[in-house]
Design a protein around this motif. Structure first.
Motif, PDB file in Angstrom:
ATOM      1  N   ASN A   3     -28.154 127.801  -5.480  1.00 34.56           N
ATOM      2  CA  ASN A   3     -28.872 127.128  -4.392  1.00 34.56           C
ATOM      3  C   ASN A   3     -29.119 128.069  -3.233  1.00 34.56           C
ATOM      4  OD1 ASN A   3     -28.829 124.765  -5.821  1.00 34.56           O
ATOM      5  ND2 ASN A   3     -26.842 124.130  -4.958  1.00 34.56           N
ATOM      6  N   ASP A   4     -28.148 128.957  -2.981  1.00 34.09           N
ATOM      7  CA  ASP A   4     -28.274 129.886  -1.868  1.00 34.09           C
ATOM      8  C   ASP A   4     -29.495 130.785  -2.030  1.00 34.09           C
ATOM      9  OD1 ASP A   4     -26.015 128.813  -0.959  1.00 34.09           O
ATOM     10  OD2 ASP A   4     -24.746 130.591  -1.182  1.00 34.09           O
ATOM     11  N   ALA A   7     -32.748 128.985  -1.288  1.00 40.46           N
ATOM     12  CA  ALA A   7     -32.919 128.801   0.158  1.00 40.46           C
ATOM     13  C   ALA A   7     -33.344 130.113   0.824  1.00 40.46           C
ATOM     14  CB  ALA A   7     -31.614 128.301   0.777  1.00 40.46           C
ATOM     15  N   GLU A   8     -32.728 131.191   0.345  1.00 35.99           N
ATOM     16  CA  GLU A   8     -33.023 132.503   0.933  1.00 35.99           C
ATOM     17  C   GLU A   8     -34.484 132.895   0.657  1.00 35.99           C
ATOM     18  OE1 GLU A   8     -30.482 134.376   2.437  1.00 35.99           O
ATOM     19  OE2 GLU A   8     -31.756 136.095   2.909  1.00 35.99           O
ATOM     20  N   GLU A  11     -36.729 131.064   2.904  1.00 37.67           N
ATOM     21  CA  GLU A  11     -36.708 131.645   4.245  1.00 37.67           C
ATOM     22  C   GLU A  11     -37.549 132.910   4.321  1.00 37.67           C
ATOM     23  OE1 GLU A  11     -33.365 132.427   6.805  1.00 37.67           O
ATOM     24  OE2 GLU A  11     -32.286 130.716   5.933  1.00 37.67           O
ATOM     25  N   ILE A  12     -37.493 133.690   3.245  1.00 37.05           N
ATOM     26  CA  ILE A  12     -38.275 134.930   3.224  1.00 37.05           C
ATOM     27  C   ILE A  12     -39.776 134.619   3.264  1.00 37.05           C
ATOM     28  CG2 ILE A  12     -38.924 136.877   1.729  1.00 37.05           C
ATOM     29  CD1 ILE A  12     -35.902 137.035   0.994  1.00 37.05           C
ATOM     30  N   ASP A  15     -40.673 133.816   6.656  1.00 36.95           N
ATOM     31  CA  ASP A  15     -40.640 135.036   7.448  1.00 36.95           C
ATOM     32  C   ASP A  15     -41.871 135.903   7.272  1.00 36.95           C
ATOM     33  OD1 ASP A  15     -38.589 135.699   9.071  1.00 36.95           O
ATOM     34  OD2 ASP A  15     -37.976 137.395   7.826  1.00 36.95           O
ATOM     35  N   ASN A  50     -33.005 141.929   1.779  1.00 37.93           N
ATOM     36  CA  ASN A  50     -32.148 140.751   1.873  1.00 37.93           C
ATOM     37  C   ASN A  50     -31.151 140.652   0.726  1.00 37.93           C
ATOM     38  OD1 ASN A  50     -32.924 138.431   4.057  1.00 37.93           O
ATOM     39  ND2 ASN A  50     -34.474 139.991   3.761  1.00 37.93           N
TER      40      ASN A  50
ATOM     41  N   MET B   1     -29.172 126.772   3.254  1.00 39.07           N
ATOM     42  CA  MET B   1     -28.057 127.301   2.483  1.00 39.07           C
ATOM     43  C   MET B   1     -26.945 126.254   2.378  1.00 39.07           C
ATOM     44  SD  MET B   1     -27.187 131.226   3.000  1.00 39.07           S
ATOM     45  CE  MET B   1     -28.905 131.595   3.203  1.00 39.07           C
ATOM     46  N   ALA B   2     -26.312 126.194   1.229  1.00 39.28           N
ATOM     47  CA  ALA B   2     -25.259 125.186   1.036  1.00 39.28           C
ATOM     48  C   ALA B   2     -24.116 125.422   2.011  1.00 39.28           C
ATOM     49  CB  ALA B   2     -24.742 125.246  -0.404  1.00 39.28           C
ATOM     50  N   LYS B  37     -17.992 128.839   4.012  1.00 44.38           N
ATOM     51  CA  LYS B  37     -17.835 127.592   3.264  1.00 44.38           C
ATOM     52  C   LYS B  37     -16.385 127.121   3.208  1.00 44.38           C
ATOM     53  CE  LYS B  37     -21.879 128.677   0.574  1.00 44.38           C
ATOM     54  NZ  LYS B  37     -22.408 129.064  -0.717  1.00 44.38           N
ATOM     55  N   ARG B 144     -32.864 142.393   9.322  1.00 44.87           N
ATOM     56  CA  ARG B 144     -32.717 140.923   9.216  1.00 44.87           C
ATOM     57  C   ARG B 144     -32.401 140.283  10.556  1.00 44.87           C
ATOM     58  NH1 ARG B 144     -28.686 139.556   4.465  1.00 44.87           N
ATOM     59  NH2 ARG B 144     -29.428 137.475   4.999  1.00 44.87           N
ATOM     60  N   ARG B 147     -35.166 137.998  12.476  1.00 43.76           N
ATOM     61  CA  ARG B 147     -35.597 136.659  12.056  1.00 43.76           C
ATOM     62  C   ARG B 147     -35.108 135.523  12.963  1.00 43.76           C
ATOM     63  NH1 ARG B 147     -33.862 134.602   6.316  1.00 43.76           N
ATOM     64  NH2 ARG B 147     -34.839 136.496   5.596  1.00 43.76           N
TER      65      ARG B 147
END
Lengths: 78, 718
Positions: A3-4, A7-8, A11-12, A15, A50, B1-2, B37, B144, B147
């Motif tokens: 999932n991460d 999501a990343e 986001e990219i 961006d 990233n 993100m989780a 987390k 990064r 952002r």
């Protein structure tokens, strides 16, 4: 694909293309305003930064939609 | 993100945490946990478990926990860096301390995760400006960071002074231009970037668009400039390269003669791999040999043309392994000559060059004594136990003293700022290993007064603003006090290890000269002459006796190519004796020099103690029988000696002879030029009007008195 990572990648896209629409595996350059060959460079650079990976020339060419990005990220163990 | 681990994974994490001590012992598992987390309670338990097992949580773990947003008990973070300690505070409920925030924002943070967490937390705690500053400071190594502060960036850029750039290159410049925009924002400028057509370098240089851009940037790369054609033999190939260099150099020379704006060019980086193996450095086909040839020719040209500024690409990219300077797939995909990180590093150097061009560099290096100037403590160890000389560890202090001398030779003023026994000054004479002399310092404050107070006194004594100071001190407390109480002073983080300091000082780009004028190099001795003169003042019976005894001379002349850089530099740097504070730069002055209705006049002051060099200047616009003094400014080292009266008198006489009947002049107040508020009135000019802040005075040939000084002999040099 975790999932991460999904999501990343979203986001990219936000961006690089300021794209806030619905992102799915089939999303292709035609669906994302500004995803031209010049911005493709920024996309690849940002993905590399990233996820701390380095893509090959063929992989740069291989990316035809978001699904391809995920395939490549998986291949690199991201 | 989780936000959390799934319940299955959480069970495993709990098991790892319960066996944390064993995991640390075997260097296993703990490293792979994403601490964002894991909830705070479990983190506290983990640290407690380690304590009970007699294990100390290692710095990497503490760093990871703090970066993930956890607040750790203060005593565990005592030995960590200030940015990490500050992040730890941000993770808690209290409001952040803005002074520390500003300090952290100016630092280079080598851990990307820490930097990113800092940016996000600063923003979350209402410190958006500081977050942006931190992102811009560290952006080139950690892209990064930008952002989370993208929206602040847009707002921030609006307030910055604008610079219009024209970017030329032999290969694709587009990604580099994106980097330039961020790099210039980091240096304090809003850039408006206009790219020339692909590969159009020579035509652009031959026909610059005058007035359209503040600066040109020539982004050079080896492949684009000259791809070796291996179908040619060595001599034909060398001939081709030489032809290309000749063309570029002559186009640049033509640019410099037509345009009044600077052009920044990066040198070609040497190749990471040779073309002719072991012979590459000297063989006619060698990449190294050929690139050195190109750079050499660029250097020769730059030495003759003050409009050209060379950016050393090796210095720009020295933190990156040379094999990573380019990204071959990007070259083949779109002729992009440098890798993303190299492009950012180069953009950063171009922006630093522009900042050096526009902003006055610091003038004074204020240096602490114990453990900064020398090793050891004067008051405790005694002068002969101080470490400084040819042997370890004193040789590191001798080396830093040598660096101070280097900066002095490049025009910087040295001063001492020490909480110490005033007798410490004798160490310079008494210690055989100390290479600096008392005379190398223009002023000193060695006493027990707090340093922020002392530095203000130094500023008054030397007659410069606080923002002209760099303060070097080994004590973090002294640095913190200076930043809090005299934030205008630039107080960098001196490395703890004396061995690191000489190179560190060289890397401090705020001290880098962009152009050395002869006056720069002589400035130190001029200030010293001035101090000797003030000593004489206290001995003299009256001020008039003192002035009479000085035997002052003032030689006036019109600006020339040779004096132009100094005049522009004075316009950029002078704050106090400056009637209108118009910041004309080299291109503005050059334009006036070429205009017959403009005059730029300068004066060289000297007295029996020494030559003060070009100390005063004015720019004048002439319109028939009228003239207007657009600027009049004088270096503070000759304030209070009637040089200004002598200069103005000689200038007005000259204008009178040219048939000018009326000369107008203005005073425009700023924060720093209060000392000249009544200057024109004192010189006998008549107040004629006010316009907002501006007060306008007039001088009428034949009717108004002529300013003069009986203590300054003036003559015109033609």
């Amino acid at each position: 694909m975790s999932n991460d990572v999904r999501a990343e990648v979203a986001e990219i896209f936000e961006d690089v293309f300021e794209f806030e629409g619905d992102l799915n595996l089939k999303t292709a350059p035609d669906d994302v305003p500004g995803w031209d060959s010049l911005k493709h460079i920024a996309l690849v650079t940002t993905l590399e930064q990233n996820f701390d990976i380095s893509l090959s020339m063929d992989e740069m060419h291989e990316i035809q939609n978001v699904g391809d990005i995920h395939t490549i990220l998986e291949r690199h163990g991201a | 993100m989780a936000k959390n681990y799934s319940s299955e994974v959480e069970t495993l994490i709990d098991a790892v945490l319960a066996q944390a001590a064993a995991c640390l012992q075997d260097n296993a598992l703990l490293q792979s946990i994403d601490w964002t987390k894991v909830e705070g309670g479990k983190v506290s338990n983990l640290l407690q478990t380690l304590d009970e097992a007699g294990k100390k949580a290692p710095p990497w773990l503490i760093t990871a926990l703090i970066s993930a947003g956890h607040q750790i008990n203060e005593q565990r973070v005592e030995r960590l860096s200030l940015p990490l300690k500050f992040l730890n505070k941000l993770n808690g409920p209290n409001d952040p301390d803005t002074t520390t925030a500003a300090d952290v924002a100016s630092r280079l943070i080598d851990d990307n995760d820490v930097a990113l967490a800092l940016v996000k937390q600063m923003k979350a705690k209402g410190l958006a400006d500081t977050a942006l500053q931190l992102a811009l400071t560290n952006w080139d190594t950690s892209p990064r960071l930008v952002r989370p502060v993208a929206s602040e960036m847009k707002e921030h850029a609006k307030e910055l002074p604008e610079v219009k750039l024209r970017v030329l290159g032999y290969s694709t410049t587009h990604p580099f231009c994106d980097d330039l925009a961020l790099a210039f924002a980091g240096a304090g400028f809003k850039s408006v970037i206009d790219e020339a057509n692909f590969g159009e370098v020579i035509t652009e240089l031959l026909r610059p668009v005058e007035g359209a851009y503040d600066a040109y940037i020539l982004f050079l790369d080896a492949q684009g400039f000259h791809a070796h054609d291996w179908r040619l033999d060595t001599s034909a190939s060398m001939q081709m390269l030489n032809d290309k260099i000749d063309l570029l150099v002559s186009a640049l020379a033509s640019f410099a003669s037509q345009s009044s704006h600077p052009i920044f060019i990066n040198t070609l980086p040497l190749p990471p791999t040779p073309a002719v193996g072991f012979l590459d450095q000297h063989h006619g086909d060698g990449d190294n040999a050929n690139i050195k040839l190109v750079n050499e020719r660029l250097c020769e040209l730059t030495a003759q043309q003050s409009q050209i500024v060379l950016i050393d690409s090796f210095v720009a990219m020295n933190a990156i392994a040379s094999a990573k300077w380019s990204d071959p797939k990007m070259w083949f995909y779109g002729r992009i000559p440098y890798s993303a990180e190299a492009s950012r590093a180069l953009a950063g150097s171009f922006a630093k060059g522009w900042r050096a061009e526009k902003k006055a560099p610091p003038k004074v290096l204020a240096i602490d004594l114990d453990n900064t100037m020398w090793g050891g403590i004067f008051g405790e160890d005694g002068v002969h136990s101080l470490q400084c000389g040819d042997d370890f560890p004193g040789n590191a202090f001798k080396a830093i003293q040598s660096e101070f001398l280097r900066l002095k030779n490049q025009g910087m003023i040295l001063a001492i700022l020490s909480k110490n026994d005033p007798a410490a000054i004798t160490a310079f004479a008494d210690h055989p290993g100390i290479i600096l002399n008392e005379d190398d310092f223009v002023a000193h404050r060695i006493n027990w007064t707090p340093k922020p107070q002392n530095i203000r006194k130094l500023a008054t004594e030397i007659n410069v603003g606080l923002d002209s100071f760099i303060f070097l001190d080994d004590s973090p407390h002294e640095r913190e006090a200076m930043r809090a109480l005299a934030p205008e002073v630039y107080t960098p983080e001196l490395p703890d290890d004396p061995a690191q300091r000489p190179d560190w000082l060289r890397s401090l780009s705020k001290t880098w000269p962009i152009r050395l004028t002869k006056e720069d190099a002589e400035r130190s001795s001029m200030y010293l002459a001035r101090r000797k003169a003030s000593e004489m003042q206290s001995a003299a019976a009256t001020f008039e006796d003192y002035l009479a005894g000085l035997e002052q001379k003032l030689i006036l002349e019109e600006v020339s190519q040779a004096t132009l850089p100094r005049i522009a530099q004075m316009h950029q740097k002078t704050n106090q004796f400056n009637l209108t504070t118009k910041r004309f730069d080299e291109s503005d002055i050059k334009a006036m020099m070429d205009d017959e209705n403009k005059m730029v006049v300068l004066g060289r002051a000297g007295d029996k103690f020494g030559d003060h060099g070009i100390s005063i200047c004015a720019t004048i616009a002439i319109d028939g029988e009228k003239a207007n003094l657009k600027t009049l400014l004088m270096s503070c080292r000759v304030i209070g000696r009637e040089v200004e009266a002598a200069f103005l008198g000689a200038l007005l006489t000259k204008l009178g002879k040219r048939g000018i009947k009326t000369v107008s002049a203005s005073y425009i107040p700023t924060e720093k030029n209060i000392i000249v508020v009544d200057f024109y009135a004192e010189q006998g000019l008549t107040k004629s009007a006010t316009k907002g802040d501006e007060t306008i005075y007039e001088w009428h040939e034949g009717n108004s008195p002529l300013p003069a000084s009986s203590y300054v002999e003036t003559l015109w040099h033609s």
